[in-house]
Design a protein around this motif. Structure first.
Motif, PDB file in Angstrom:
ATOM      1  N   PRO A  11       0.829  -1.205   0.000  1.00  0.00           N
ATOM      2  CA  PRO A  11       0.000   0.000   0.000  1.00  0.00           C
ATOM      3  C   PRO A  11       0.862   1.252   0.000  1.00  0.00           C
ATOM      4  CG  PRO A  11       0.014  -1.026   2.164  1.00  0.00           C
ATOM      5  CD  PRO A  11       0.747  -1.946   1.240  1.00  0.00           C
ATOM      6  N   LEU A  12       0.300   2.332  -0.554  1.00  0.00           N
ATOM      7  CA  LEU A  12       1.034   3.584  -0.613  1.00  0.00           C
ATOM      8  C   LEU A  12       1.335   4.097   0.791  1.00  0.00           C
ATOM      9  CD1 LEU A  12       2.266   5.637  -2.463  1.00  0.00           C
ATOM     10  CD2 LEU A  12       0.106   6.848  -2.502  1.00  0.00           C
ATOM     11  N   ASN A  13       0.377   4.007   1.702  1.00  0.00           N
ATOM     12  CA  ASN A  13       0.609   4.467   3.066  1.00  0.00           C
ATOM     13  C   ASN A  13       1.285   3.361   3.860  1.00  0.00           C
ATOM     14  OD1 ASN A  13       0.620   5.337   5.672  1.00  0.00           O
ATOM     15  ND2 ASN A  13      -1.536   5.890   5.733  1.00  0.00           N
ATOM     16  N   GLN A  14       2.539   3.569   4.164  1.00  0.00           N
ATOM     17  CA  GLN A  14       3.289   2.578   4.924  1.00  0.00           C
ATOM     18  C   GLN A  14       3.749   3.166   6.252  1.00  0.00           C
ATOM     19  OE1 GLN A  14       6.276   0.466   2.661  1.00  0.00           O
ATOM     20  NE2 GLN A  14       5.076   0.618   0.807  1.00  0.00           N
ATOM     21  N   SER A  15       2.991   4.112   6.765  1.00  0.00           N
ATOM     22  CA  SER A  15       3.387   4.798   7.984  1.00  0.00           C
ATOM     23  C   SER A  15       3.445   3.865   9.192  1.00  0.00           C
ATOM     24  CB  SER A  15       2.463   5.979   8.269  1.00  0.00           C
ATOM     25  OG  SER A  15       1.136   5.537   8.423  1.00  0.00           O
ATOM     26  N   HIS A  16       2.832   2.701   9.079  1.00  0.00           N
ATOM     27  CA  HIS A  16       2.889   1.735  10.166  1.00  0.00           C
ATOM     28  C   HIS A  16       4.251   1.035  10.239  1.00  0.00           C
ATOM     29  CE1 HIS A  16       1.806  -0.517   6.584  1.00  0.00           C
ATOM     30  NE2 HIS A  16       2.249  -1.606   7.176  1.00  0.00           N
ATOM     31  N   LEU A  17       5.045   1.144   9.184  1.00  0.00           N
ATOM     32  CA  LEU A  17       6.377   0.532   9.139  1.00  0.00           C
ATOM     33  C   LEU A  17       7.438   1.543   9.554  1.00  0.00           C
ATOM     34  CD1 LEU A  17       6.249  -1.282   5.680  1.00  0.00           C
ATOM     35  CD2 LEU A  17       6.111  -2.348   7.935  1.00  0.00           C
ATOM     36  N   ILE A  19      10.571   3.786   9.057  1.00  0.00           N
ATOM     37  CA  ILE A  19      10.908   4.464   7.811  1.00  0.00           C
ATOM     38  C   ILE A  19      12.007   3.726   7.032  1.00  0.00           C
ATOM     39  CG2 ILE A  19      12.641   6.102   8.676  1.00  0.00           C
ATOM     40  CD1 ILE A  19      10.864   8.193   6.964  1.00  0.00           C
ATOM     41  N   THR A  20      12.852   2.992   7.724  1.00  0.00           N
ATOM     42  CA  THR A  20      13.928   2.261   7.052  1.00  0.00           C
ATOM     43  C   THR A  20      13.427   1.011   6.337  1.00  0.00           C
ATOM     44  OG1 THR A  20      14.419   1.102   9.102  1.00  0.00           O
ATOM     45  CG2 THR A  20      15.731   3.076   8.610  1.00  0.00           C
ATOM     46  N   GLN A  21      12.188   0.598   6.598  1.00  0.00           N
ATOM     47  CA  GLN A  21      11.653  -0.623   5.989  1.00  0.00           C
ATOM     48  C   GLN A  21      10.637  -0.350   4.885  1.00  0.00           C
ATOM     49  OE1 GLN A  21      10.102  -3.145   9.064  1.00  0.00           O
ATOM     50  NE2 GLN A  21      12.024  -3.158  10.193  1.00  0.00           N
ATOM     51  N   ARG A  22      10.341   0.881   4.595  1.00  0.00           N
ATOM     52  CA  ARG A  22       9.320   1.199   3.608  1.00  0.00           C
ATOM     53  C   ARG A  22       9.857   1.034   2.191  1.00  0.00           C
ATOM     54  NH1 ARG A  22       7.101   6.497   6.786  1.00  0.00           N
ATOM     55  NH2 ARG A  22       6.808   5.381   8.737  1.00  0.00           N
ATOM     56  N   ARG A  23       8.993   0.542   1.317  1.00  0.00           N
ATOM     57  CA  ARG A  23       9.334   0.374  -0.094  1.00  0.00           C
ATOM     58  C   ARG A  23       8.118   0.751  -0.919  1.00  0.00           C
ATOM     59  NH1 ARG A  23      13.322   0.638   1.996  1.00  0.00           N
ATOM     60  NH2 ARG A  23      14.945  -0.880   2.308  1.00  0.00           N
ATOM     61  N   TYR A  24       8.342   1.414  -2.029  1.00  0.00           N
ATOM     62  CA  TYR A  24       7.267   1.841  -2.914  1.00  0.00           C
ATOM     63  C   TYR A  24       7.629   1.468  -4.354  1.00  0.00           C
ATOM     64  CZ  TYR A  24       5.970   4.604   1.169  1.00  0.00           C
ATOM     65  OH  TYR A  24       5.625   4.999   2.440  1.00  0.00           O
ATOM     66  N   PRO A  25       7.639   0.181  -4.672  1.00  0.00           N
ATOM     67  CA  PRO A  25       8.130  -0.253  -5.986  1.00  0.00           C
ATOM     68  C   PRO A  25       7.256   0.178  -7.161  1.00  0.00           C
ATOM     69  CG  PRO A  25       7.182  -2.095  -4.800  1.00  0.00           C
ATOM     70  CD  PRO A  25       7.224  -0.940  -3.843  1.00  0.00           C
ATOM     71  N   ASP A  26       6.004   0.538  -6.923  1.00  0.00           N
ATOM     72  CA  ASP A  26       5.120   0.881  -8.033  1.00  0.00           C
ATOM     73  C   ASP A  26       5.049   2.375  -8.320  1.00  0.00           C
ATOM     74  OD1 ASP A  26       4.506  -1.796  -8.442  1.00  0.00           O
ATOM     75  OD2 ASP A  26       2.914  -1.742  -6.952  1.00  0.00           O
ATOM     76  N   ILE A  27       5.755   3.173  -7.557  1.00  0.00           N
ATOM     77  CA  ILE A  27       5.746   4.626  -7.791  1.00  0.00           C
ATOM     78  C   ILE A  27       6.531   4.936  -9.060  1.00  0.00           C
ATOM     79  CG2 ILE A  27       6.744   6.799  -6.953  1.00  0.00           C
ATOM     80  CD1 ILE A  27       5.695   6.171  -4.237  1.00  0.00           C
TER      81      ILE A  27
END
Length: 167
Positions: A11-17, A19-27
């Motif tokens: 999901p676009l909102n990854q605020s639950h993760l 910050i070092t673990q967030r990934r946005y491969p579809d952006i």
């Protein structure tokens, strides 16, 4: 609307993760990268279509308000879809004082500008940037003005290289 997680997409909102673990491969679109430092912040720009990073500028300001004003101006100009921040670690992979400061900077970017932010391991990015500048014939003190933005370029290019490998 289908659940993005069920479809195997993040999901676009990854605020639950963290910050070092967030990934946005579809952006897709323009990305800005930052090589954070207490005195200078290097900035690079690139696009997900070409997956090529380019040094942009170095932000040098005394206070955070001036730094963030310059960043806001860049965001208005470039309209990035994602921000990439270098994550400084020691060579053995351990966190140190600058690690926490860079994470705080990344979180402030996300909170202030409401854009997704990822962090990329930046170990040896400054050394690689210095080597690139030496190969271009820029040595010694002449490197100072460009080193941080070329380090940001290295950070963004490593993001693109990792992103490209996943596709």
């Amino acid at each position: 609307m289908p659940d993005a997680t069920r479809l195997g997409k993040q999901p676009l909102n990854q605020s639950h993760l963290p910050i070092t673990q967030r990934r946005y491969p579809d952006i897709t679109g323009t990305l800005l990268a930052f090589d954070f430092g207490e005195k200078r912040i290097g900035v690079a720009v690139g696009d997900t279509l070409l997956k090529l990073a380019h040094p942009l500028l170095t932000i040098e300001a005394e206070d955070n308000a001036a730094k963030f004003a310059q960043i806001e101006s860049l965001l208005k100009e470039w309209q990035p879809a994602l921000l990439v921040v270098g994550l400084p670690m020691s060579l053995d992979g351990e966190a140190h004082a600058m690690t926490a400061l860079a994470q705080k900077f990344a979180q402030r970017l996300e909170g202030r500008f409401n854009l997704p932010v990822v962090m990329v391991d930046e170990r040896l990015s400054s050394a690689e940037a210095s080597q690139s500048l030496r190969e271009a014939g820029i040595r010694g003190r002449a490197q100072k003005q460009m080193l941080d933005q070329v380090a940001a370029q290295t950070i963004l290019q490593s993001y693109f290289d990792a992103y490209h490998a996943r596709k």
